[in-house]
Design a protein around this motif. Structure first.
Motif, short mmCIF file in Angstrom:
data_model
loop_
_atom_site.label_atom_id
_atom_site.label_comp_id
_atom_site.label_asym_id
_atom_site.label_seq_id
_atom_site.Cartn_x
_atom_site.Cartn_y
_atom_site.Cartn_z
N TRP A 229 -31.56 2.05 83.55
CA TRP A 229 -32.95 2.49 83.33
C TRP A 229 -33.01 4.00 83.29
O TRP A 229 -32.27 4.68 83.99
CB TRP A 229 -33.84 2.00 84.48
N TRP A 230 -33.92 4.56 82.48
CA TRP A 230 -34.14 5.99 82.42
C TRP A 230 -35.58 6.25 82.01
O TRP A 230 -36.26 5.36 81.50
CB TRP A 230 -33.16 6.67 81.45
N LEU A 231 -36.03 7.49 82.25
CA LEU A 231 -37.38 7.86 81.83
C LEU A 231 -37.41 7.96 80.31
O LEU A 231 -36.53 8.57 79.70
CB LEU A 231 -37.79 9.21 82.43
N ALA A 232 -38.40 7.35 79.71
CA ALA A 232 -38.56 7.41 78.26
C ALA A 232 -39.01 8.80 77.86
O ALA A 232 -39.74 9.47 78.60
CB ALA A 232 -39.57 6.35 77.80
N GLU A 233 -38.60 9.22 76.70
CA GLU A 233 -39.05 10.51 76.21
C GLU A 233 -40.46 10.38 75.69
O GLU A 233 -40.78 9.46 74.96
CB GLU A 233 -38.10 11.00 75.12
N GLY A 234 -41.29 11.32 76.12
CA GLY A 234 -42.70 11.27 75.90
C GLY A 234 -43.24 11.49 74.60
O GLY A 234 -44.24 11.25 74.15
N VAL B 293 -40.61 4.09 80.97
CA VAL B 293 -39.16 4.02 81.12
C VAL B 293 -38.58 3.20 79.98
O VAL B 293 -39.29 2.47 79.28
CB VAL B 293 -38.73 3.40 82.48
N ALA B 294 -37.26 3.33 79.80
CA ALA B 294 -36.52 2.54 78.82
C ALA B 294 -35.31 1.94 79.53
O ALA B 294 -34.94 2.39 80.61
CB ALA B 294 -36.09 3.42 77.65
N ARG B 295 -34.71 0.93 78.88
CA ARG B 295 -33.56 0.28 79.50
C ARG B 295 -32.55 -0.16 78.46
O ARG B 295 -32.85 -0.25 77.27
CB ARG B 295 -34.00 -0.93 80.31
N LYS B 296 -31.34 -0.42 78.97
CA LYS B 296 -30.29 -0.98 78.14
C LYS B 296 -29.48 -1.94 79.01
O LYS B 296 -29.08 -1.59 80.12
CB LYS B 296 -29.36 0.11 77.60
N GLU C 156 -41.80 -0.19 81.51
CA GLU C 156 -41.21 -0.23 80.17
C GLU C 156 -42.27 -0.64 79.14
O GLU C 156 -42.36 -0.05 78.06
CB GLU C 156 -40.03 -1.18 80.12
N GLY D 227 -44.26 2.20 78.17
CA GLY D 227 -43.55 3.30 77.54
C GLY D 227 -43.11 4.41 78.47
O GLY D 227 -42.73 5.48 78.02
#
Length: 71
Positions: free
Chosen positions: A66-71, A54-57, A49, A52
């Motif tokens: 968790w999910w892959l962050a947009e590039g 992955v992202a999380r909530k 994270e 940059g």
């Protein structure tokens, strides 16, 4: 009892997301997929994270998506 590895490479964690049926995963789901502890996966996800990748909530007091962050 299943054995677990102490570490996983970034590419292994990213691959779990890429191959998953759903875009959002929990640390326990990732841990099960790669044979690593939930705590170890959470540590790696926090590092990813910060980079940059992955992202999380937070979904509650302990639940995190968790999910892959947009590039």
């Amino acid at each position: 009892m299943a054995t677990t590895r102490p570490t996983a490479g970034d590419s292994e964690i990213v691959t779990v997301f890429e191959q998953a049926d759903e875009p959002v995963l929990s640390a326990p789901e990732i841990a099960e997929a790669i044979g690593m502890t939930r705590q170890g996966v959470t540590y790696r996800l926090n590092q990813l994270e910060a980079e940059g990748v992955v992202a999380r909530k937070r979904l509650g007091s302990r639940a995190v998506a968790w999910w892959l962050a947009e590039g």
